[in-house]
Write an enzyme that holds these catalytic residues in place. Structure first.
Site, PDB file in Angstrom:
ATOM      1  N   HIS A 135      -0.550  -6.929  -8.966  1.00 32.93           N
ATOM      2  CA  HIS A 135       0.409  -7.997  -9.261  1.00 32.93           C
ATOM      3  C   HIS A 135       0.291  -9.187  -8.314  1.00 32.93           C
ATOM      4  O   HIS A 135       0.757 -10.265  -8.618  1.00 32.93           O
ATOM      5  CB  HIS A 135       1.853  -7.461  -9.348  1.00 32.93           C
ATOM      6  CG  HIS A 135       2.487  -7.207  -8.012  1.00 32.93           C
ATOM      7  ND1 HIS A 135       2.225  -6.095  -7.274  1.00 32.93           N
ATOM      8  CD2 HIS A 135       3.375  -7.921  -7.287  1.00 32.93           C
ATOM      9  CE1 HIS A 135       2.924  -6.137  -6.152  1.00 32.93           C
ATOM     10  NE2 HIS A 135       3.642  -7.244  -6.132  1.00 32.93           N
ATOM     11  N   ARG A 175      10.148  10.267 -22.083  1.00 27.67           N
ATOM     12  CA  ARG A 175      10.500  11.646 -22.458  1.00 27.67           C
ATOM     13  C   ARG A 175      11.973  11.815 -22.774  1.00 27.67           C
ATOM     14  O   ARG A 175      12.353  12.691 -23.526  1.00 27.67           O
ATOM     15  CB  ARG A 175      10.197  12.579 -21.292  1.00 27.67           C
ATOM     16  CG  ARG A 175       8.808  13.012 -21.243  1.00 27.67           C
ATOM     17  CD  ARG A 175       8.669  14.482 -20.881  1.00 27.67           C
ATOM     18  NE  ARG A 175       7.291  14.836 -21.134  1.00 27.67           N
ATOM     19  CZ  ARG A 175       6.348  14.849 -20.195  1.00 27.67           C
ATOM     20  NH1 ARG A 175       6.651  14.609 -18.953  1.00 27.67           N
ATOM     21  NH2 ARG A 175       5.112  15.145 -20.509  1.00 27.67           N
ATOM     22  N   HIS A 224      -4.087  -5.099  -2.827  1.00 26.45           N
ATOM     23  CA  HIS A 224      -3.586  -6.459  -2.589  1.00 26.45           C
ATOM     24  C   HIS A 224      -4.345  -7.197  -1.481  1.00 26.45           C
ATOM     25  O   HIS A 224      -4.753  -8.339  -1.657  1.00 26.45           O
ATOM     26  CB  HIS A 224      -2.100  -6.427  -2.214  1.00 26.45           C
ATOM     27  CG  HIS A 224      -1.235  -5.721  -3.218  1.00 26.45           C
ATOM     28  ND1 HIS A 224      -1.469  -5.770  -4.570  1.00 26.45           N
ATOM     29  CD2 HIS A 224      -0.124  -4.948  -3.077  1.00 26.45           C
ATOM     30  CE1 HIS A 224      -0.559  -5.064  -5.202  1.00 26.45           C
ATOM     31  NE2 HIS A 224       0.274  -4.543  -4.319  1.00 26.45           N
TER      32      HIS A 224
HETATM   33  C1  BG6 Z   1       3.357  -2.743  -4.376  1.00 25.14           C
HETATM   34  C2  BG6 Z   1       3.420  -1.624  -3.386  1.00 25.14           C
HETATM   35  O1  BG6 Z   1       2.125  -2.793  -5.011  1.00 25.14           O
HETATM   36  O2  BG6 Z   1       3.598  -3.983  -3.715  1.00 25.14           O
HETATM   37  C3  BG6 Z   1       4.751  -1.615  -2.655  1.00 25.14           C
HETATM   38  O3  BG6 Z   1       3.222  -0.396  -4.050  1.00 25.14           O
HETATM   39  C4  BG6 Z   1       5.034  -2.970  -2.051  1.00 25.14           C
HETATM   40  O4  BG6 Z   1       4.777  -0.611  -1.664  1.00 25.14           O
HETATM   41  C5  BG6 Z   1       4.864  -4.071  -3.081  1.00 25.14           C
HETATM   42  O5  BG6 Z   1       6.368  -2.977  -1.568  1.00 25.14           O
HETATM   43  C6  BG6 Z   1       4.950  -5.455  -2.454  1.00 25.14           C
HETATM   44  O6  BG6 Z   1       4.980  -6.420  -3.454  1.00 25.14           O
HETATM   45  P1  BG6 Z   1       5.686  -7.830  -3.235  1.00 25.14           P
HETATM   46  O7  BG6 Z   1       5.427  -8.569  -4.494  1.00 25.14           O
HETATM   47  O8  BG6 Z   1       7.138  -7.559  -2.971  1.00 25.14           O
HETATM   48  O9  BG6 Z   1       5.014  -8.446  -2.045  1.00 25.14           O
END
Ligand code: BG6
Length: 490
Positions: A179, A50, A241
């Site tokens: 991720h 935006r 996760h």
């Molecule tokens: C994210 C969460 O998906 O993963 C965060 O929203 C978290 O709260 C993060 O800190 C942790 O990812 P990583 O890769 O640092 O273990």
């Protein structure tokens, strides 16, 4: 040695380009893949948000994150080359206004080129943005969409989002990011399990006593407190996760690494996960929230203070889960995750059954079960804890030692960050690293059970001091089963 194969040229539109995710993860990931020669020149990166700003301003801001203050001249030269791919277009994600005409112009060109829309936006707008992309005629035959977690905040909202996105994009063009699936060590779980003969015959209720999955962070909610306070640890970490990690540990061998083959097996695990209801939650779930404490010698405030008021959101969850199928009958899966814990540590620990008959004299030492410690981050590696004879004279003495595979020692090269791998996987169309609609919805169905139990008052919120391993009730939960949380570095 890793081989870096370039992907096909692509156009990528990043919505929400001035946000935290784009700044900290997406732009750096694309830049690193560019530096490694994986992104071919005719590719274009169209960033949009935006805010009114020029492409130069956008790039100047991005350079600060990517290069910090310490870029050498070679890195600066690479950044200058990479910058040629990037354009900034001001547009309203709700799909109205001139911005969309500019977006359309920026995308002009070969309709057969791969086109990626990355929504680094809140999930509530996924549906409307997809509709706008379609309304403005931007969906080409090879267009695909990338969605960030969380997909909704419960089963119904997730289904509504999936419906809305699915009205524009086919499931095969939807890449839902978790991720953790892009992490090197998480991908290694598949290889460890299915490319080694040794483990699979004992990888079941006959050979395994229990499984522990820990994802501990030292960071607090920080700048994301606004989002986090609405989500909490269960929605933010467990629903995605931790359940994904559990699926990779528990699933049956897929017939190949094809996206649907892997995801179909993960789905079966999620569907076999026993629902936790209010009665069960009292003994199978622990909720916690951090109070002020000290981490690494530094005092940190409590969560409520960070959020700026009273809050009932959990920053820690521990659960005892059961997978009701033949392979895992009677094997508990203990999971815990929390913010502001004593150390940053993500690991999976598989504890095997004790030997059926002990032939060693008691004074030689205590027989311990084999343990497979899969360290996801940091200090990535795999350790198999074994009983051995302490060498030398003096009779039989037992020692518990690791067969140790440390990534840092075994592999010399660095490997790409999860987002780098996932972005390239989107362009290649490798769906195996992304969550399918039915998986996300099944994970929510189970999570909703826990949320409902909380709404029914099953679990109080226990305080834990920042810098500890969560409330003591989490240790007691395992204590009831004559077990304890195991730290792979013990
Ligand atoms: C994210 C969460 O998906 O993963 C965060 O929203 C978290 O709260 C993060 O800190 C942790 O990812 P990583 O890769 O640092 O273990």
């Amino acid at each position: 040695m890793a081989e870096l194969l370039p992907v096909e040229p692509f156009d990528m539109v990043i919505f929400g380009a001035t946000g935290d995710l784009a700044r900290r993860k997406l732009i750096p990931a694309l830049f690193h893949r560019w530096c490694d020669g994986q992104i071919p020149e005719p590719s274009r990166i169209i960033t949009t948000a935006r805010e009114e700003m020029s492409t130069e301003d956008f790039l100047a801001r991005a350079a600060e994150t990517v290069n910090g203050n310490g870029a050498n001249s070679e890195r600066k030269a690479r950044w200058a080359e990479f910058s040629r791919l990037v354009t900034y277009v001001r547009a309203d994600a709700d799909g109205e206004g001139e911005g969309w005409t500019a977006l359309k112009e920026a995308l002009n060109g070969d309709p057969a080129k791969i086109r990626v829309f990355y929504l680094a936006l809140p999930p509530s707008v996924y549906g409307p943005v997809c509709a706008a992309i379609s309304r403005h005629g931007l969906v080409t035959p090879r267009a695909r969409i990338v969605l960030e977690k969380p997909i909704g905040h419960n089963f119904h909202s997730a289904r509504a989002i999936n419906e809305a996105v699915g009205a524009v994009f086919d499931e095969s063009a939807i890449f839902r990011i978790d991720h953790y699936l892009g992490k090197e060590t998480v991908q290694n779980l598949l290889v460890l399990r299915f490319a080694n003969m040794l483990l699979e015959p004992v990888w079941n209720a006959n050979g395994i006593d229990h499984v522990q999955i820990t994802v501990a962070e030292t960071l607090g909610a920080g700048e994301r407190a606004g989002y986090y306070d609405r989500a909490g640890a269960l929605r933010d970490m467990v629903q995605n996760h931790l359940l994904q990690l559990m699926c990779l540990v528990a699933m049956e061998p897929p017939h190949s690494l094809d996206g649907d083959a892997v995801r179909a097996e993960k789905l079966k695990v999620l569907r076999a996960l026993r629902l936790i209801r209010a009665e069960g939650a009292k003994k199978d779930v622990v909720r916690g929230q951090y109070t002020a404490g000290v981490i690494g010698g530094v005092p940190v405030p409590g969560y409520a203070e960070e959020v700026g008021g009273t809050t009932k959101t959990e920053t820690f969850v521990a659960l005892r889960a059961h997978i009701d199928n033949w392979r895992w009958a009677g094997v508990p899966f203990y999971m815990r995750t929390g913010k502001r814990m004593s150390a940053r540590r993500s690991e999976i620990i598989i504890t095997f059954k004790p030997v059926p008959h002990d032939i060693i004299q008691a004074d030689a030492g205590v027989l311990q079960p084999n343990r497979l410690v899969i360290r996801l981050q940091p200090d990535e590696g795999v350790k198999l804890m074994m009983m051995t004879k302490d060498p030398g004279p003096g009779g039989m003495r037992l020692r518990y030692v690791p067969l140790n595979l440390s990534y840092a020692e075994a592999f010399e090269q660095d490997y790409p960050d999860a987002y780098e791998r996932l972005l390239m996987a989107v362009v290649r169309g490798n769906l195996a690293l992304f969550m399918r609609r039915d998986e996300v919805e099944a994970a929510w169905r189970w999570t909703d059970g826990v949320i409902q139990a909380w709404q029914d008052g099953a679990n109080t919120l226990h305080a834990y001091a920042a810098g500890t391993d969560g409330p003591q009730q989490a240790a007691l939960m395992l204590g009831h089963d004559d077990r304890e949380w195991f730290d792979g570095h013990d």
